[in-house]
Design a protein around this motif. Structure first.
Motif, mmCIF file in Angstrom:
data_model
loop_
_atom_site.group_PDB
_atom_site.id
_atom_site.type_symbol
_atom_site.label_atom_id
_atom_site.label_comp_id
_atom_site.label_asym_id
_atom_site.label_seq_id
_atom_site.Cartn_x
_atom_site.Cartn_y
_atom_site.Cartn_z
ATOM 1 N N ARG A 288 0.819 -1.215 0.000
ATOM 2 C CA ARG A 288 0.000 0.000 0.000
ATOM 3 C C ARG A 288 0.854 1.266 0.000
ATOM 4 O O ARG A 288 0.487 2.266 -0.624
ATOM 5 C CB ARG A 288 -0.941 -0.017 1.204
ATOM 6 C CG ARG A 288 -1.987 -1.121 1.160
ATOM 7 C CD ARG A 288 -2.866 -1.114 2.398
ATOM 8 N NE ARG A 288 -3.647 0.108 2.481
ATOM 9 C CZ ARG A 288 -4.319 0.480 3.572
ATOM 10 N NH1 ARG A 288 -4.261 -0.260 4.665
ATOM 11 N NH2 ARG A 288 -5.020 1.599 3.563
ATOM 12 N N GLU A 289 1.987 1.222 0.703
ATOM 13 C CA GLU A 289 2.849 2.403 0.735
ATOM 14 C C GLU A 289 3.471 2.667 -0.633
ATOM 15 O O GLU A 289 3.555 3.818 -1.080
ATOM 16 C CB GLU A 289 3.948 2.228 1.787
ATOM 17 C CG GLU A 289 4.778 3.483 2.006
ATOM 18 C CD GLU A 289 5.752 3.353 3.167
ATOM 19 O OE1 GLU A 289 6.442 4.341 3.469
ATOM 20 O OE2 GLU A 289 5.828 2.255 3.779
ATOM 21 N N GLY B 148 4.357 5.939 -3.635
ATOM 22 C CA GLY B 148 5.547 5.858 -4.462
ATOM 23 C C GLY B 148 6.842 5.806 -3.674
ATOM 24 O O GLY B 148 7.907 6.158 -4.184
ATOM 25 N N GLN B 149 6.774 5.340 -2.436
ATOM 26 C CA GLN B 149 7.948 5.236 -1.575
ATOM 27 C C GLN B 149 7.782 4.045 -0.643
ATOM 28 O O GLN B 149 6.736 3.403 -0.610
ATOM 29 C CB GLN B 149 8.115 6.503 -0.730
ATOM 30 C CG GLN B 149 6.970 6.690 0.278
ATOM 31 C CD GLN B 149 7.161 7.887 1.180
ATOM 32 O OE1 GLN B 149 7.684 8.905 0.766
ATOM 33 N NE2 GLN B 149 6.739 7.771 2.438
ATOM 34 N N TYR C 183 5.555 11.701 -7.098
ATOM 35 C CA TYR C 183 4.501 10.690 -7.292
ATOM 36 C C TYR C 183 3.148 11.245 -6.837
ATOM 37 O O TYR C 183 3.029 11.715 -5.693
ATOM 38 C CB TYR C 183 4.840 9.437 -6.502
ATOM 39 C CG TYR C 183 3.900 8.264 -6.711
ATOM 40 C CD1 TYR C 183 4.056 7.419 -7.802
ATOM 41 C CD2 TYR C 183 2.869 8.002 -5.809
ATOM 42 C CE1 TYR C 183 3.216 6.339 -7.985
ATOM 43 C CE2 TYR C 183 2.023 6.926 -5.984
ATOM 44 C CZ TYR C 183 2.205 6.096 -7.077
ATOM 45 O OH TYR C 183 1.367 5.026 -7.259
ATOM 46 N N PRO C 184 2.130 11.209 -7.684
ATOM 47 C CA PRO C 184 0.795 11.657 -7.246
ATOM 48 C C PRO C 184 0.151 10.577 -6.376
ATOM 49 O O PRO C 184 0.032 9.423 -6.796
ATOM 50 C CB PRO C 184 0.033 11.826 -8.560
ATOM 51 C CG PRO C 184 0.698 10.884 -9.503
ATOM 52 C CD PRO C 184 2.147 10.809 -9.100
ATOM 53 N N ASP C 185 -0.210 10.933 -5.164
ATOM 54 C CA ASP C 185 -0.768 9.933 -4.246
ATOM 55 C C ASP C 185 -1.942 9.188 -4.864
ATOM 56 O O ASP C 185 -2.860 9.795 -5.429
ATOM 57 C CB ASP C 185 -1.224 10.599 -2.946
ATOM 58 C CG ASP C 185 -0.039 11.051 -2.110
ATOM 59 O OD1 ASP C 185 1.093 10.657 -2.428
ATOM 60 O OD2 ASP C 185 -0.256 11.808 -1.146
ATOM 61 N N PHE C 186 -1.894 7.854 -4.750
ATOM 62 C CA PHE C 186 -2.963 6.987 -5.251
ATOM 63 C C PHE C 186 -3.873 6.673 -4.071
ATOM 64 O O PHE C 186 -3.638 5.750 -3.304
ATOM 65 C CB PHE C 186 -2.357 5.727 -5.848
ATOM 66 C CG PHE C 186 -3.355 4.793 -6.458
ATOM 67 C CD1 PHE C 186 -4.539 5.243 -7.020
ATOM 68 C CD2 PHE C 186 -3.105 3.424 -6.480
ATOM 69 C CE1 PHE C 186 -5.457 4.369 -7.579
ATOM 70 C CE2 PHE C 186 -4.005 2.545 -7.028
ATOM 71 C CZ PHE C 186 -5.180 3.021 -7.584
ATOM 72 N N LEU C 187 -4.935 7.461 -3.924
ATOM 73 C CA LEU C 187 -5.764 7.391 -2.724
ATOM 74 C C LEU C 187 -6.424 6.033 -2.546
ATOM 75 O O LEU C 187 -6.671 5.600 -1.417
ATOM 76 C CB LEU C 187 -6.822 8.493 -2.759
ATOM 77 C CG LEU C 187 -6.304 9.923 -2.564
ATOM 78 C CD1 LEU C 187 -7.442 10.921 -2.647
ATOM 79 C CD2 LEU C 187 -5.570 10.056 -1.235
ATOM 80 N N PHE C 188 -6.728 5.350 -3.638
ATOM 81 C CA PHE C 188 -7.385 4.039 -3.515
ATOM 82 C C PHE C 188 -6.532 3.075 -2.691
ATOM 83 O O PHE C 188 -7.051 2.308 -1.878
ATOM 84 C CB PHE C 188 -7.643 3.448 -4.900
ATOM 85 C CG PHE C 188 -8.323 2.105 -4.857
ATOM 86 C CD1 PHE C 188 -9.691 2.010 -4.677
ATOM 87 C CD2 PHE C 188 -7.582 0.931 -4.981
ATOM 88 C CE1 PHE C 188 -10.318 0.768 -4.626
ATOM 89 C CE2 PHE C 188 -8.201 -0.306 -4.928
ATOM 90 C CZ PHE C 188 -9.575 -0.391 -4.761
ATOM 91 N N PRO D 273 -9.065 2.520 3.004
ATOM 92 C CA PRO D 273 -9.446 1.138 3.319
ATOM 93 C C PRO D 273 -9.759 0.238 2.127
ATOM 94 O O PRO D 273 -9.403 -0.951 2.167
ATOM 95 C CB PRO D 273 -10.676 1.320 4.219
ATOM 96 C CG PRO D 273 -10.428 2.615 4.907
ATOM 97 C CD PRO D 273 -9.746 3.483 3.895
ATOM 98 N N PRO D 274 -10.401 0.702 1.046
ATOM 99 C CA PRO D 274 -10.634 -0.215 -0.083
ATOM 100 C C PRO D 274 -9.352 -0.829 -0.621
ATOM 101 O O PRO D 274 -9.334 -1.997 -1.026
ATOM 102 C CB PRO D 274 -11.304 0.684 -1.128
ATOM 103 C CG PRO D 274 -11.967 1.755 -0.336
ATOM 104 C CD PRO D 274 -11.066 2.006 0.825
ATOM 105 N N GLY D 275 -8.264 -0.068 -0.614
ATOM 106 C CA GLY D 275 -6.985 -0.614 -1.069
ATOM 107 C C GLY D 275 -6.492 -1.735 -0.179
ATOM 108 O O GLY D 275 -5.837 -2.676 -0.654
#
Length: 237
Positions: free
Chosen positions: A151-152, A157-158, A182-187, A191-193
């Motif tokens: 998830r991180e 992106g880190q 890196y544009p944060d990937f909120l998904f 929690p869904p991620g």
């Protein structure tokens, strides 16, 4: 009941009966705090302290507690070790304790811990109970860390960010930036991620188990076929 060997106990905790991937226990904190490796590792270490301590204590008193008060006694033991873990984190890793929040006290309700106390530690001597606690905790922590890393990486992106919260200022340089700007990937962060990532880990384990079973079956097949040919030949002659 036959006593399991320490090797079998270890394999159960790490793989065959992993509390997160097989028993599917303790999923609430597992999915809630695994937004990063440091959060996952912090919760995993706290859970390990409680699981090992409660297994040891339950095994020590297993012959001195009646069935009528067995479960309440186990809960009291677990709650005591959770309090120790909570106070330890407040003393040494207070900022991480603040991040994890309510999920540290909620270790008391973790089904994996009460389940091992009732199903294993209450029926086995001290050494197997401690080994069971250690291996189940390691198996649980590994899943936590893998999910946190996944998830991180996808979300930010880190990897290994904010490790100083657990290991002190010297760990501030441990962060590895995989993708600049890196544009944060909120998904992945939300929690869904966590649900999707957990599903991928379970699917990966099932795939590995399936391949192991097929390889074992293929290895055993020529031996069985050869033994049948020997019996048929002997009958004809």
């Amino acid at each position: 009941m036959a006593t399991k060997s320490l090797k079998d106990i270890s394999l159960d905790g790490l793989w065959k009966n992993n509390p997160a991937l097989v028993q599917l226990l303790g999923l609430c904190p597992l999915l809630a705090v695994t937004g990063s490796v440091v959060n996952a590792l912090g919760l995993g270490l706290a859970t390990m302290m409680v699981l090992v301590g409660s297994n040891l204590s339950v095994s020590l008193i297993r012959n001195h507690v009646s069935d009528a008060v067995r479960l309440p006694a186990f809960v009291m033991i677990i709650a005591s070790f959770v309090t120790v873990a909570e106070l330890t984190m407040q003393a040494f890793t207070y900022e991480l304790y603040e991040v994890l929040g309510i999920f540290i006290p909620l270790i008391v309700t973790n089904c994996a811990i009460l389940g091992r106390a009732d199903a294993f530690a209450s029926k086995n001597p001290i050494l197997p109970s401690v080994v069971d606690g250690v291996m189940m905790a390691i198996g649980f922590t590994v899943v936590l860390v893998l999910l946190g890393a996944l998830r991180e990486v996808l979300g930010q992106g880190q990897i290994f960010g904010n490790m100083e919260l657990l290991f002190g200022p010297s760990a501030a340089d441990w962060k590895i930036v995989l993708v600049e700007s890196y544009p944060d990937f909120l998904f992945a962060i939300l929690p869904p991620g966590a649900f999707v990532g957990m599903g991928l880990l379970i699917a990966l384990k099932n795939l590995i188990d399936d391949r192991i079973d097929k390889a074992a079956a293929a290895k055993a097949a020529p031996v069985e076929a050869g033994s049948k040919r020997v019996r048929v030949t002997g009958k004809i002659s």
